[in-house]
Design a protein around this motif. Structure first.
Motif, short mmCIF file in Angstrom:
data_model
loop_
_atom_site.label_atom_id
_atom_site.label_comp_id
_atom_site.label_asym_id
_atom_site.label_seq_id
_atom_site.Cartn_x
_atom_site.Cartn_y
_atom_site.Cartn_z
N GLY A 1 1.01 -1.10 0.03
CA GLY A 1 -0.02 0.01 -0.10
C GLY A 1 0.62 1.13 0.02
O GLY A 1 0.58 2.13 -0.91
N ILE B 1 1.26 4.32 -2.83
CA ILE B 1 1.03 5.93 -2.71
C ILE B 1 1.96 6.72 -3.04
O ILE B 1 2.09 7.55 -3.84
CB ILE B 1 0.67 5.91 -1.23
CG1 ILE B 1 -0.88 5.53 -1.01
CG2 ILE B 1 0.61 7.43 -0.89
CD1 ILE B 1 -1.08 5.33 0.63
N ARG C 1 -4.70 8.90 -0.57
CA ARG C 1 -5.03 8.77 1.02
C ARG C 1 -5.40 7.28 0.95
O ARG C 1 -5.89 6.73 0.27
CB ARG C 1 -6.11 9.65 1.60
CG ARG C 1 -6.01 11.01 1.46
CD ARG C 1 -4.68 11.59 2.38
NE ARG C 1 -4.19 12.67 2.14
CZ ARG C 1 -2.85 12.89 2.36
NH1 ARG C 1 -2.19 12.35 3.28
NH2 ARG C 1 -2.41 14.05 1.90
N PRO C 2 -5.02 6.66 2.07
CA PRO C 2 -5.05 5.21 2.59
C PRO C 2 -6.42 4.91 2.08
O PRO C 2 -6.60 3.66 1.50
CB PRO C 2 -4.63 5.03 3.91
CG PRO C 2 -3.52 6.19 3.83
CD PRO C 2 -4.29 7.12 3.20
N GLY C 3 -7.52 5.48 2.72
CA GLY C 3 -8.65 5.20 2.29
C GLY C 3 -9.32 5.01 0.86
O GLY C 3 -9.92 4.08 0.44
N THR C 4 -8.75 6.30 0.02
CA THR C 4 -9.09 6.17 -1.32
C THR C 4 -8.05 4.95 -1.86
O THR C 4 -9.02 4.35 -2.77
CB THR C 4 -8.51 7.48 -1.80
OG1 THR C 4 -9.09 8.57 -0.89
CG2 THR C 4 -9.01 7.85 -3.20
N LEU C 5 -7.03 4.83 -1.41
CA LEU C 5 -6.35 3.63 -2.33
C LEU C 5 -6.96 2.28 -2.06
O LEU C 5 -7.25 1.77 -3.07
CB LEU C 5 -4.92 3.49 -1.60
CG LEU C 5 -3.89 2.47 -2.00
CD1 LEU C 5 -3.44 2.53 -3.35
CD2 LEU C 5 -2.74 2.23 -0.92
N TYR C 6 -7.26 1.95 -0.75
CA TYR C 6 -8.25 0.70 -0.82
C TYR C 6 -9.38 0.54 -1.39
O TYR C 6 -9.87 -0.61 -1.55
CB TYR C 6 -8.22 0.37 0.78
CG TYR C 6 -7.06 -0.45 1.36
CD1 TYR C 6 -5.63 0.02 1.57
CD2 TYR C 6 -7.10 -1.81 1.83
CE1 TYR C 6 -4.73 -0.57 1.68
CE2 TYR C 6 -5.93 -2.60 2.08
CZ TYR C 6 -4.87 -2.07 2.00
OH TYR C 6 -3.77 -2.81 2.44
N TYR D 1 -15.87 0.84 9.03
CA TYR D 1 -16.04 -0.24 8.13
C TYR D 1 -16.89 -1.37 8.57
O TYR D 1 -17.13 -1.49 9.80
CB TYR D 1 -14.72 -0.82 7.72
CG TYR D 1 -13.85 0.10 6.72
CD1 TYR D 1 -14.13 0.37 5.31
CD2 TYR D 1 -13.02 0.83 7.34
CE1 TYR D 1 -13.31 1.29 4.62
CE2 TYR D 1 -12.15 1.65 6.65
CZ TYR D 1 -12.33 1.99 4.99
OH TYR D 1 -11.60 2.58 4.34
N LEU E 1 -4.96 -2.23 5.90
CA LEU E 1 -5.01 -0.62 5.87
C LEU E 1 -4.54 0.10 6.89
O LEU E 1 -3.82 1.16 6.87
CB LEU E 1 -6.70 -0.34 5.72
CG LEU E 1 -6.85 1.21 5.75
CD1 LEU E 1 -6.28 1.78 4.40
CD2 LEU E 1 -8.58 1.17 5.35
N VAL F 1 -0.61 0.62 6.25
CA VAL F 1 -0.73 1.69 5.27
C VAL F 1 -0.81 3.25 5.97
O VAL F 1 0.11 4.22 5.73
CB VAL F 1 -1.59 1.53 4.05
CG1 VAL F 1 -1.31 2.70 3.14
CG2 VAL F 1 -1.44 0.41 3.49
N ALA G 1 -11.64 10.40 3.40
CA ALA G 1 -11.41 9.22 2.33
C ALA G 1 -11.84 8.06 3.06
O ALA G 1 -12.59 7.03 2.32
CB ALA G 1 -9.95 9.18 1.92
N VAL G 2 -11.76 7.87 4.45
CA VAL G 2 -12.04 6.47 5.11
C VAL G 2 -13.75 6.61 5.05
O VAL G 2 -14.42 5.29 4.72
CB VAL G 2 -11.55 6.27 6.48
CG1 VAL G 2 -12.31 5.11 7.19
CG2 VAL G 2 -10.12 6.00 6.43
#
Lengths: 105, 393
Positions: A19, A23, A37-42, B59, B71, B74, B94-95
């Motif tokens: 991950g 990025i 951002r990590p959330g967007t990436l995942y 989540y 996650l 990261v 984003a989350v």
């Protein structure tokens, strides 16, 4: 295919990545314009895995943190190749049009 | 997979320009959390990890079980590289965006699979048909019918809406557009039109207050807003469905509008409402209550409520019988049926007011309270059990 997706697949085409590496590499490939951002990436990786373009390669624990590596699948490589050809076509068409005006792209 | 094609953060960092890259964490080459800026700032790594892990609670459980640790790794890598000890607002957003998409997909998946949950989607089409039928009745009988007065509630100081008695025509046009778009399968147009149908009644009230423009009574406007809001909150995809379902939806709307029109016509001209003769001492009021004060007062809307009553009762009865397997049907019958009954409470002519208000109020309270209590008790149990059941997705 959206721009961040193209960068993600491009980053993975050189080999499996985890991950944070993705990025960093996407930021590098885009000249700093695309900062995932990590959330967007995942979110993107979830979608790409569902579509069969990307697969989880392996996992390992480094310094107590789980690292999950992703790899490009054969379907993903084909999709990226098609996208690259399309982008090249667009770029060639734009360059040809600009040459008429005496501008070099 | 070899070590060469699986770069560590340190080796990735070498190819990334900028000072952040040199701080790539969690690898042999880069600093770990313990040696990062967060630790330098004095925040224990466990606290930093806890701050990020809290975000992951957004989540769904099955996603957390499969992905949360990866996650989190990261997130902590990025935090180390950027010298932070807590999530930024953009990271949180984003989350939230990703997690809400997963929740929506989960709910959609369950709605498609589970008949108990799927039954809730009937409220949307029921509300859409209700709004369209009522709009058609109001337009034809309240605005366009010959003999409808152009003096609003006998108040000559209020302006009529051009050649029509009230500004309600604007709202009815929106409902016509909504039904048309839904029948043709234009999802986006349908939703936009429904949003318009939610706000237009408020607009008509504002216009009425500002420029003294005649409008339909407030109760009628509230009923329209309720129908539009219920249709909007219907689960995604349920409103339109297949072409066959859309054709059925249009058919039901046309049939109900025709039946409603015929009923109102009979009630206001012959003095007969659902086979019962209107008492003789009220007969002189019939013509006046419809033709003198308009459709919106007196027997016009009362006849609509008279038509709606057996339909609503039948729907509630069906909902009660099927509540164990399809709790949404009862909810739809109550939520969509109650506004129809509310129409009976639109202020009628003074001569009729006492009787009808008391009678309908006495009737509608148990009609709404009893099914709702049943629904909460049984439907709630069924739905909770369904949602607790683990999914394969």
């Amino acid at each position: 295919m959206r721009e961040p997706t193209v960068y993600l697949l491009t980053a993975l085409s050189a080999g499996s990545r985890h991950g944070y590496a993705l990025i960093s590499e996407v930021a590098d490939l885009s000249g700093g314009r695309v900062r995932l951002r990590p959330g967007t990436l995942y979110g993107a990786l979830d979608r790409l895995v569902d579509e069969g373009l990307v697969a989880v390669a392996r996992e390992e624990v480094v310094d107590g943190r789980l690292r999950r590596y992703y790899d490009l699948t054969a379907v993903g490589a084909r999709a990226l190749a098609e996208q690259a050809a399309r982008l090249r076509q667009v770029a060639d068409a734009a360059a040809a049009a600009l040459r008429v005006r005496g501008v070099t792209a | 997979m070899t070590g060469a094609d699986a770069p560590t953060p340190g080796s990735d960092a070498a190819s990334v320009a900028g000072p952040d890259a040199a701080q790539a964490p969690g690898s042999d080459a880069g600093p770990t959390l313990g040696s990062g800026d967060a630790a330098a700032a004095g925040t224990p790594p466990a606290v930093v990890a806890w701050r990020y892990r809290r975000l992951l609670g957004l989540y769904p459980a099955h996603w957390q079980a499969a992905n949360a640790d990866a996650l989190l790794g990261v997130m902590l890598d990025v935090a180390d590289a950027e010298g932070r000890d807590r999530p930024m607002a953009r990271e949180g957003l984003a989350v939230v965006r990703h997690a809400s998409g997963l929740w929506a997909a989960q709910v959609r998946g369950r709605l498609e699979r589970d008949s108990a949950l799927r039954s809730f989607s009937v409220a949307g089409p029921a509300a859409l048909v209700s709004g369209s039928v009522l709009a058609a009745l109001c337009l034809v009988l309240g605005e366009l019918a010959p003999g409808v007065p152009h003096i609003w509630w006998r108040d000559p100081s209020v302006r009529v809406f051009g050649p029509l008695p009230t500004s309600g025509t604007l709202l009815y046009a929106v409902w016509g557009l909504t039904l048309g778009a839904a029948v043709l399968g234009f999802g986006r147009v349908t939703r936009t039109a429904l949003w318009l149908a939610v706000v237009t009644p408020a607009l008509l009230v504002a216009l009425g207050a500002l420029v003294w423009l005649a409008r339909p009574p407030l109760t009628v406007l509230i009923v329209f807003t309720t129908f539009a809001a219920v249709a909007l909150t219907s689960p995604p995809g349920s409103l339109l469905g297949s072409a066959r379902r859309r054709a059925g939806l249009a058919g039901v709307a046309v049939a109900l509008a025709a039946a409603g029109g015929a009923t109102v016509h009979d009630a206001t001209t012959d003095g007969v409402l659902w086979g019962f003769e209107v008492p003789g001492d009220m007969l002189p009021l019939l013509a006046d209550s419809y033709l003198g004060s308009g459709f919106y007062r007196g027997l016009g809307l009362q006849a609509v409520a008279g038509l709606a009553m057996p339909v609503v009762l039948a729907a509630i009865a069906l909902g009660v019988v099927t509540v164990w397997r399809r709790p949404g049907w009862l909810l739809a019958a109550v939520v969509v049926g109650e506004p129809w009954l509310l129409l009976a409470r639109v202020m009628p002519t003074p001569e009729l007011s006492g009787m009808s208000i008391v009678r309908f109020a006495a009737l509608t309270v148990p009609l709404v309270a009893a099914p709702l209590a049943t629904l909460l008790l049984v439907g709630g149990c069924v739905t909770a059990r369904t949602l607790r059941r683990p999914t394969s997705g």
